[in-house]
Design an enzyme around this catalytic site. Sequence first.
Site, mmCIF file in Angstrom:
data_model
loop_
_atom_site.group_PDB
_atom_site.id
_atom_site.type_symbol
_atom_site.label_atom_id
_atom_site.label_comp_id
_atom_site.label_asym_id
_atom_site.label_seq_id
_atom_site.Cartn_x
_atom_site.Cartn_y
_atom_site.Cartn_z
ATOM 1 N N ARG A 118 9.309 -14.221 0.320
ATOM 2 C CA ARG A 118 9.426 -12.994 -0.345
ATOM 3 C C ARG A 118 10.792 -12.553 0.124
ATOM 4 O O ARG A 118 10.971 -11.857 1.210
ATOM 5 C CB ARG A 118 8.336 -11.975 0.154
ATOM 6 C CG ARG A 118 8.475 -10.722 -0.788
ATOM 7 C CD ARG A 118 7.277 -9.749 0.068
ATOM 8 N NE ARG A 118 7.678 -9.049 1.104
ATOM 9 C CZ ARG A 118 7.274 -8.541 2.255
ATOM 10 N NH1 ARG A 118 6.039 -8.753 2.174
ATOM 11 N NH2 ARG A 118 7.945 -8.054 3.157
ATOM 12 N N TYR A 144 9.793 -4.593 10.149
ATOM 13 C CA TYR A 144 8.979 -5.717 10.992
ATOM 14 C C TYR A 144 9.531 -6.993 10.770
ATOM 15 O O TYR A 144 9.231 -7.995 11.329
ATOM 16 C CB TYR A 144 7.683 -5.755 10.372
ATOM 17 C CG TYR A 144 7.579 -5.731 8.881
ATOM 18 C CD1 TYR A 144 7.580 -6.872 8.210
ATOM 19 C CD2 TYR A 144 7.371 -4.586 7.858
ATOM 20 C CE1 TYR A 144 7.598 -7.069 6.651
ATOM 21 C CE2 TYR A 144 7.454 -4.628 6.692
ATOM 22 C CZ TYR A 144 7.623 -5.836 5.914
ATOM 23 O OH TYR A 144 7.514 -5.937 4.570
ATOM 24 N N HIS A 181 7.822 -5.738 0.551
ATOM 25 C CA HIS A 181 6.380 -5.908 0.080
ATOM 26 C C HIS A 181 6.468 -5.344 -1.278
ATOM 27 O O HIS A 181 5.820 -5.521 -2.339
ATOM 28 C CB HIS A 181 5.480 -5.353 1.098
ATOM 29 C CG HIS A 181 3.984 -5.372 0.282
ATOM 30 N ND1 HIS A 181 3.415 -6.537 -0.126
ATOM 31 C CD2 HIS A 181 3.286 -4.202 -0.026
ATOM 32 C CE1 HIS A 181 2.171 -5.990 -0.275
ATOM 33 N NE2 HIS A 181 2.110 -4.810 -0.412
HETATM 34 C C1 TPP Z 1 -8.947 -5.465 0.026
HETATM 35 C C2 TPP Z 1 -7.561 -5.037 0.401
HETATM 36 N N1 TPP Z 1 -7.075 -4.543 1.399
HETATM 37 C C3 TPP Z 1 -5.741 -4.284 1.799
HETATM 38 C C4 TPP Z 1 -4.978 -4.082 0.840
HETATM 39 C C5 TPP Z 1 -3.668 -3.408 0.791
HETATM 40 N N2 TPP Z 1 -2.532 -4.573 0.821
HETATM 41 C C6 TPP Z 1 -1.832 -4.773 -0.602
HETATM 42 S S1 TPP Z 1 -0.899 -5.958 -0.434
HETATM 43 C C7 TPP Z 1 -1.422 -6.431 1.003
HETATM 44 C C8 TPP Z 1 -0.779 -7.666 1.509
HETATM 45 C C9 TPP Z 1 -1.103 -8.951 0.973
HETATM 46 O O1 TPP Z 1 -0.579 -10.068 1.509
HETATM 47 P P1 TPP Z 1 -0.482 -11.576 0.657
HETATM 48 O O2 TPP Z 1 -2.015 -11.621 0.335
HETATM 49 O O3 TPP Z 1 0.191 -12.321 1.487
HETATM 50 O O4 TPP Z 1 0.219 -11.182 -0.830
HETATM 51 P P2 TPP Z 1 1.814 -11.049 -1.028
HETATM 52 O O5 TPP Z 1 1.668 -9.260 -0.993
HETATM 53 O O6 TPP Z 1 2.310 -11.417 0.116
HETATM 54 O O7 TPP Z 1 2.168 -11.486 -2.495
HETATM 55 C C10 TPP Z 1 -2.201 -5.638 1.363
HETATM 56 C C11 TPP Z 1 -2.718 -5.735 3.064
HETATM 57 C C12 TPP Z 1 -5.511 -4.397 -0.667
HETATM 58 N N3 TPP Z 1 -4.880 -4.362 -1.643
HETATM 59 N N4 TPP Z 1 -6.716 -4.680 -0.778
#
Ligand code: TPP
Lengths: 351, 351, 336, 336
Positions: free
Chosen positions: B252, B265, B256
Amino acid sequence: MVESFPMKKVIDEQGNLVTASDRDLIDQELVQTAYYHMYRIRTFDKKAKSLQRQGRIGTYPPFEGQEAAQVGSALALGEDDWLFPTYRDHGAMLTFGANMTRTFLYWNGRLEGCIPPDGKRIFPAAVPIATQILHATGASWAEKRKGTKNIAIAYFGDGATSEGDFHEGLNFASVFQTPTIFFNQNNGYAISVPFERQMNSSTIAQKGVAYEIPSVRVDGNDFFAVFFEMQKAVNRARSGKGPTLIEAVTWRTGAHTTADDPTKYRPEGLGQDVVDPILRFERFMKNEGFWNDDFAVNIHKEVENEIEAAVKEMESYPKANVEDLFDHVFAELPNQLVNQKDSYLQLLRGK
Amino acid sequence: MVESFPMKKVIDEQGNLVTASDRDLIDQELVQTAYYHMYRIRTFDKKAKSLQRQGRIGTYPPFEGQEAAQVGSALALGEDDWLFPTYRDHGAMLTFGANMTRTFLYWNGRLEGCIPPDGKRIFPAAVPIATQILHATGASWAEKRKGTKNIAIAYFGDGATSEGDFHEGLNFASVFQTPTIFFNQNNGYAISVPFERQMNSSTIAQKGVAYEIPSVRVDGNDFFAVFFEMQKAVNRARSGKGPTLIEAVTWRTGAHTTADDPTKYRPEGLGQDVVDPILRFERFMKNEGFWNDDFAVNIHKEVENEIEAAVKEMESYPKANVEDLFDHVFAELPNQLVNQKDSYLQLLRGK
Amino acid sequence: MTSNITETKIATKSITLIQAINDGMKTVLERDDTTLILGEDVGKNGGVFRATDGLQEIFGDDRVIDTPLSESGIIGTSIGLAVNGFKPIAEIQFMGFIYPAYDQIMTHASRIRMRTMGRFSVPMVIRAPFGAGVRAPEIHSDSAEALFTHMPGIKVVCPATPYDAKGLLISAVEDPDPVLYMEPMHNYRSFREEVPIDYYTVEIGKGIKRTEGEDVTLITWGAMVPLVEKVANQAKENGISCEVIDLRTLYPIDEGLIAESVKKTGRAVIIHEAPRTGGLGNDIVSIINDTSFLYLKAPIERVTGFDVPVPFSSLESHYLPTPDRILKGIEKVTNF
Amino acid sequence: MTSNITETKIATKSITLIQAINDGMKTVLERDDTTLILGEDVGKNGGVFRATDGLQEIFGDDRVIDTPLSESGIIGTSIGLAVNGFKPIAEIQFMGFIYPAYDQIMTHASRIRMRTMGRFSVPMVIRAPFGAGVRAPEIHSDSAEALFTHMPGIKVVCPATPYDAKGLLISAVEDPDPVLYMEPMHNYRSFREEVPIDYYTVEIGKGIKRTEGEDVTLITWGAMVPLVEKVANQAKENGISCEVIDLRTLYPIDEGLIAESVKKTGRAVIIHEAPRTGGLGNDIVSIINDTSFLYLKAPIERVTGFDVPVPFSSLESHYLPTPDRILKGIEKVTNF
Ligand SMILES: Cc1ncc(C[n+]2csc(CCOP(=O)(O)OP(=O)(O)O)c2C)c(N)n1
Ligand SMILES: Cc1ncc(C[n+]2csc(CCOP(=O)(O)OP(=O)(O)O)c2C)c(N)n1
Ligand SMILES: [Mg+2]
Ligand SMILES: [Mg+2]
């Protein structure tokens, strides 16, 4: 995958040592202790089934056939370790020091049944499947934080591996390298659903690969195999080397619970080739000169007396106290509950 | 475990073929299509970020750096397949046929943004992490039941593998041998949490072992590696051979979301050695004689026009309709909702 | 906002609600070694809202712990930690992501004390930002308090001001039982208040009268509090004197405070964000029915979210109680 | 129980509630190829209560499907199936095990229609046995209706009789939206009723008057219905004439039926098993407040489970509403 996780065996079905040199690891005390506990919990289990049939306790989930797995694992624990069982692990709990009267009370619908003896770190049986896996991870993480060498063991079945909490628990344990033992009793069925429909993988041990948690598959009906692999896992956990997943392959001889009818779903004859773990252990004892009729007679009597006394104590236990319905929800009763309690007690007294 | 799941690569960072014979698999049409889509979604992504900065849309999660993974996977799908994306997969969705205006509308807080073009089986982005993995499993199971050859793809991130739904979804897919592709974009971070703290395993691919789901690890910044492995997985699924787990290792580049500050971070400089997937693809095009300035200029202009038109359409879209707050909760409004709607509309009209 | 600070001289600072939460956590982590913070992005990142900003630097990544993305995992392991001597403060990033952990809270956190007659207990705090109105993406704006006030064995608190935020956080950590601590994210940075720099508590189970009034009692909590105070001022201009009650604790509710006020005014309007059916507003109607029936001069009004999922941001201003809807509710009970 | 069967001659059979559920599923599986049954032990075993007994033999293991032990998995994959042309009837073995699936129901099953403005929808039925009084183990006895009536986008039905059980099951399957179908396991086999052997429906959203009365309206559902009818008879002997309303549908509630009755009697007692705080009883208090305020001669009474987890079986008779508690509630509203 079966090749990567060969089933560990110390004695075969005839009670013969698979590897002669393992004989050195076995002494009289271990053998007698193992036999005593397996016999004791088997007898407890039989009694519980019979009490249920007589309506003297409620629905009961027998563990017959799983005694080697439960005793072999529980005996490898230390005094200050934590045990997180399911509803089917009263054998392990009793072996680890749970009170028998209270165990009967539990199956008689009594809160008192959840309370371990003072100092004993035995959690009440988890009914929602796989949830306790996270508690064991958390409690052992706490031990690690405190700098002790204590560990926690989570018991769970083959069906439990399908729940999200199984996965989340193993991942946390792996990330935080907690001293946790994930002890699976693969007894072939989750109620009516056989292993092969619960998952499409050939072993449960291989699920450890997902977390790089060391995993081992043992013959769960072989007390020694379970006990020795548990010892290794316990030592690894105590020495800061993190969690282990143990798949103990066993067999549920009877019904899922006393309310279940396995003929509905289990092909006739299936499992009849499974040699009873206690019989197998007796064969070993006889083969290797550990058997002693006096010893057997003595402990049979001792166990019988203990169980009769426990049943008696259970049945003469003071009636459940209505106040317990309210008093333990919070450390201190909030107003709402005070009112609810008072008005209900008043109503009861009014009669 | 890294050895068991070597990272598949077709072109290296300099755009050179790793295995010369792979050249035969590649033709002008594929190259131009891939470039077009990667360029298009990159430009979309840039525009979205800039609109957000100007307050013209809401918080937005950029996918810059993940274009090869998204385009490589989406281009391998067939017209009637199902796509279950996350909030970060608008690149894949656009490539698969989502409407660009509606994509902007989604990030402008409009329900209309969730509706795919007629006939397109694109689910709205899942916000609760990992939940869509089960929907993809279910929808592809439905295809299998109907006897079609259609499949479903679930997109998800590295963080998503920690949720119970990831595990339950893969287990169901494995048990029922559904035609599902579990397409993981391992972009190194889940918000601020790096891969190494999300799990203690060296790869995500190895998690397939738990379910005996064939798994593969690919260089997610290598369009061809993603595309060819996707094709294999798609073919396997279509021919009844069940699910596949693909780990596409990517990066990425940005934050985020537009509300996130990665300098909090992410160590400075980390990831700077990652070669941008589009640059890498351009190098390949130039190395292998696929580059053509006219083609590039043309599609750049085309994409620019398309995006400008979409933004314009988004911004001239009729205002959100209050009635939509009530009208789509159920097929038919229950009385309670009729009353709530009527009295609110009355209040609004009263002004 | 009325200040809760008594007239004795105590050192204070002017901070926002989110700073007060941060300060509350810092205060308890300093004082009590067994407290821990766990959650997604709470460590290095200091939380997606910066609620835990700077805490990992002070207390180390051993006490302020970034966990995997796994809500059931966070709550389930926190239960294990709590049972075994620690006091976890577990963050759920948004209340809409608490549902995967619902089972652990419902079947374990809230029941372990009862099941073991007090032998084991779960002293833990679950923090969760909640509520709509900040144009967040889907599922980020739910108000799920009623799912927890209905759950026996857990307390639910919801501060509306910086002062209460810190005081209730400390009380929640002191509490021997699980406490759900709901944070009105709409108010995270909307105003400042003087907050003591030291340790202090706000009693769980006690609401507070934010505005004194005679004609109507307005009962609310969380992000609605400042809005309702504003509406009360508007109503005053129209000659209606409103008493504003901020519940602060949603279980156990301060029934006495509600009853006392409604007995005086004879009229009540309850305002909350969550959907109307099943919302906590209904419990308050019952409380008034039970305690103040004979004093009621009009049916109780509820001004709430509609029975629809919190909508996409383009519609959320229509979903949330508006000043107009609240005023209409006030008029309805006064003109009855 | 009063029979719902009209005077025209239709073929019926005398069956229990659980048989009616089984018959309802058989009826829809015969009629509609897209219907499926999924759940733990629903296939070979025919369900732990035998609700699906014999159905796998008839319809095959491709339509009556034993799933892994995974509630979120069952609901999540059912959503995928429902979106793509099937009508899953998903069984959750006991309502206390629905919590792991709460997230899928809350954030997806109930929201997909709204999110896509109707482009995708989730026509599925979730069956769940609920309630205490059968001496079941822990967590097997929860009454969690309020967690779903508060959830926008899902309907909740709860039959109390064999006739309603079959008719509501068929309606639930016909419904284009998700329906939670709650089964009072205490009444599974407690009595029989004549039930049409053919296809028929009971309208979702309509309650039914089980007993006509003048003095007090008793409102209840599920396993409480026969109990409340019995108590109404007892009350009659004491000279109090009770009208008994069986809600049958818990969302959307038949507000008209409640209002009509309370306007007549001026008094209401609501009886349910779930804990008092947050229970659906509060919604009914609100409905009465909203519709019948001026007719009320006494505060509304609620006789409910206490604010405690459903206890171990040795205490469950104290947890559940008893005839004495209900009678006391009736007296309270009549003697007010
Ligand atoms: C059940 C849940 N917990 C927390 C979140 C908050 N949240 C949104 S994106 C994210 C990180 C997701 O990481 P990843 O699966 O690696 O996907 P990326 O964002 O890197 O594409 C979090 C913790 C959420 N959307 N859903
Ligand atoms: C979350 C949850 N779902 C369903 C049940 C009902 N149930 C009780 S035991 C059981 C099977 C468990 O199988 P397994 O994990 O293999 O353990 P075993 O009973 O064989 O010891 C089921 C489905 C439950 N207790 N919890
Ligand atoms: Mg099993
Ligand atoms: Mg990621």
